[in-house]
Design an enzyme around this catalytic site. Structure first.
Site: not given
Length: 161
Positions: A9, A72, A144
């Site tokens: 992420d 992501e 996260d």
């Protein structure tokens, strides 16, 4: 032995990561190998922060030895933050290329859809799905790291589809 999938992420201050060991067959169970964050100091120069991400990600890959990576896709919601995240994401993509690691990309909506069946699900619903799928006692923290584990799960689910 199974496949190792690393979820990432991206962020400049914090890069979340989550590593799964996925079974060779549908009958096996998923195992959470590791999760956490790569952090950079807020007051540091951007080049120093990007270098920290670069070095720490190389160390993480050496430790986890992933077969594949899920990252992501950028989601444009706050322009001031988007440029910094894009720079950090560029470092991630460079490291993945240097290490010749295959990767896939997912938007937040794709992750939500894969884990909850609803592309606009709240963050907590995704985190609870991560906890349930991996039979964890608690939701991975910080957020996260949980997001990175969700990315790795999404990559695994896509392979099963």
């Amino acid at each position: 032995m199974g496949q190792r999938i690393l979820g990432l992420d991206p962020g400049l201050a914090i890069v979340g990561f989550g590593a799964l060991l996925c079974p060779d067959s549908r009958q096996g169970s998923l195992e959470l190998l590791d999760f956490g964050v790569i952090s950079t100091p807020a007051g540091a120069e951007i080049g120093d922060r990007l270098e920290t991400i670069y070095q720490d990600l190389h160390q993480l890959i050496d430790l986890v030895q992933p077969d594949a990576v899920a990252v992501e896709k950028l989601f444009f919601y706050r322009m001031g933050n988007t440029i910094a995240v894009a720079q950090a994401r560029g470092v991630l993509m460079l490291v993945l290329r240097q290490r010749r690691l295959p990767y896939c990309e997912f938007t937040p909506a794709q992750v939500k859809q894969a884990l909850t069946g609803y592309g606009n699900a709240p963050k907590l619903a995704v985190q609870e799905a991560v906890q349930r799928e991996l039979r964890l006692d608690a939701i991975p923290r910080p957020d996260d790291a949980a997001d990175a584990v969700a990315l790795a799960l999404t990559a695994w689910f896509q392979q099963l589809a």
